[in-house]
Structure formats: structure tokens, C-alpha cells
Design a protein around this motif. Structure first.
Motif: not given
Length: 304
Positions: A128-157
Motif C-alpha cells: 500500500l505504501l510503496r507500490s506506486d510512484r506517487v505514494q499517496v498514503i505516505v504523502a497524506l500521512s506526512n502531510f498530517y504529521d507536518d500539520v500536527w508538528i507545526d501546530s505543536k499540539c503535543a505540548s497541550c496533550l
């Protein structure tokens, strides 16, 4: 041998697809043919997942049903998280209200990359993660991780990211009290030109100072996330620009005392220099000849 088998299966898939298209043209009004075509499409997808020679062996097979189930689970979690992030974008409350959706997404990603326990089934990560060139699932997961880290949400949880910290909840409670004092929702408070003498500045001064002190303590302890930063920024804009209020400085008297001391410091220096100079210690010393003549005249006056 594997290439020949793949060619034969591809030919069979093409034949099945052509038969489905022929039946669809002949009987276009029947919805059952469309259902059969979708069923064949799902069957072809499952078959293609099981025909990946680089990632399978006779003893370890990738279960296509499990991979498709995890794919749908990731899609549902991704949609829920996107909906939550967009809905809590203004005012920003993503860390307080979207941590459950983010945790579910991360749990699904963990199941995709981790093999099932007590089973010879491989994980679906490679498929599911590396069978295609775009790697859609990996790109989506990285996008959500970047938003979460940039928001520093771990500091409030908390450590497990299962609940909001008590300090965060306390700050937001004080923030709600201040908004209620501002009476934003009812719109009955109209800003005037009297500054600190206005009704809003007088009534909300204590709550605003309390909120500002809490924000300073959280900032020093690195417990700030985007939710708290956005709340404090909007509060400062309302306090200073809309209501024309200022927070009185409690260090006014010490500042004035130090300023006065520095102002008079040169005068004190010159005065102390004058007191310890040799000019003050000078004495009038008469010449010896003049002193002897004076004594002689004094003696003569006594004899007379």
C-alpha cells in the motif's frame, strides 16, 4: 514461469472486462450488470495484490482482503481528520478537538506497516505504501504529521495524546470567562474613546491580567500550542485595539525611584568630591615674622 502466469492472468482479466462491457452495452438499463462489473473490478484488485512476486513467497502471502480493509480504514480516518482540521481552523482549536482523529490515523498506519501477530501474513506496508510512484498514503500521512508538528499540539496533550493537559483546559476556561466579560457574543458592548476608564477595561482588567500571567507561565514551561497562541493573540487585539485598554504596570514606583537616583547621581558625586577635597582643609597660616611682631606688641601693651 511467473511472467507467463502473469500474462495469462492479464489476458483472462481482459476477456472478463470485455465480456462485462459487452453485457453492459446489450442491457444498459439493468443495474445488475453494473454491480457485476464493480464486483469484477474488486476481484481484479484483490488478484493484483496477491500477484506481487518481489514481496511474496510460498510461506508468506499478502492477504488482499486485509490490505483493502486497512486501505478503507485509512481513507475513513483521513477524511475524518481532514474534516476536523478544516472545521477547527478558525478560531484555531485543532489540538483540543482533533487529537482523537489523529490518534486513529496513526493507529491505522501502524497496522499497515506491522505484521499480524501469531500469523505468517506479511504487512501491507510494501503493497500500500510503496507500490506506486506517487505514494499517496505516505504523502497524506506526512502531510498530517507536518500539520500536527507545526501546530505543536503535543505540548497541550498528555504523554499518550489521549487527553488535554489541565493547564491547557484552565487557560481556555479563563479565556472563555474573558470573552464573556467582553460580551462578544451578544454584541452589547460598544468600544468607546475613554481607554482604561471605560466599563470594559475596568470590569475585565483582573481576568485579562490572570490570562496574561497564565500564558507567560505556559510559555516558560514550553506548554504552548497553536490553540493557546491564537487565543492569546486575538485577546490582545481586542484588548488594545478594539477596546483601547492597557494593562497598568505594577513596577512604576521602583522605576521612578531608580530614575531619580540616576538623575541625582552626578550631583551626589560632585558633592562628595568637594567634601573630601583639600580646599576644605586649608587653614590660614600667618608668617613667623608677623607672628613675632604681634607677640611683641601684645607684651608692650601689657607692660603699659
Amino acid at each position: 514461469m511467473m511472467c507467463v502466469s502473469a500474462l495469462i492472468i492479464s489476458f483472462l482479466l481482459l476477456c472478463e472486462f470485455s465480456m462485462g462491457m459487452g453485457s453492459l452495452v446489450v442491457d444498459d438499463a439493468q443495474s445488475s450488470d453494473t454491480s457485476d462489473l464493480m464486483a469484477r473490478s474488486v476481484w481484479a484488485e484483490q488478484l493484483s495484490l496477491s500477484l506481487l512476486p518481489p514481496y511474496s513467497s510460498p510461506d508468506h502471502q499478502v492477504d488482499p482482503n486485509m490490505c483493502i480493509q486497512l486501505l478503507h480504514e485509512f481513507a475513513n480516518n483521513s477524511g475524518a481528520l481532514s474534516n476536523c482540521l478544516a472545521g477547527m481552523a478558525w478560531p484555531v482549536r485543532v489540538c483540543q478537538h482533533c487529537y482523537k482523529e489523529y490518534a486513529q490515523l496513526k493507529a491505522t498506519m501502524n497496522k499497515i506497516v506491522t505484521p499480524m501477530q501469531n500469523s505468517s501474513t506479511l504487512s501491507c506496508g510494501t503493497t500500500l505504501l510503496r507500490s506506486d510512484r506517487v505514494q499517496v498514503i505516505v504523502a497524506l500521512s506526512n502531510f498530517y504529521d507536518d500539520v500536527w508538528i507545526d501546530s505543536k499540539c503535543a505540548s497541550c496533550l498528555n504523554m499518550n495524546h489521549t487527553s488535554v493537559l489541565d493547564s491547557t483546559a484552565s487557560f481556555m476556561k479563563t479565556f472563555d470567562e474573558l470573552m464573556q466579560c467582553f460580551n462578544i457574543t451578544k454584541g452589547s458592548t460598544v468600544p468607546d474613546q475613554h481607554g482604561n476608564f471605560s466599563h470594559v477595561c475596568q470590569m475585565c482588567n483582573v481576568t485579562y491580567k490572570n490570562l496574561s500571567d497564565q500564558y507567560t507561565n505556559l510559555e516558560h514551561g514550553n506548554y504552548l500550542c497553536i490553540d493557546l497562541e491564537d487565543a492569546m493573540n486575538s485577546t490582545r487585539i481586542l484588548w488594545s485595539r478594539v477596546f483601547n485598554c492597557t494593562l497598568p504596570c505594577t513596577d512604576t514606583i521602583p522605576v521612578i525611584a531608580v530614575s531619580v537616583f540616576i538623575l541625582f547621581l552626578p550631583a551626589i558625586f560632585y558633592f562628595s568630591t568637594y567634601l573630601h577635597s583639600d580646599q576644605r582643609k586649608r587653614k590660614l597660616i600667618l608668617p613667623k615674622r608677623l607672628k613675632s611682631n604681634a607677640n611683641l606688641a601684645h607684651i608692650q601693651d601689657k607692660s603699659n
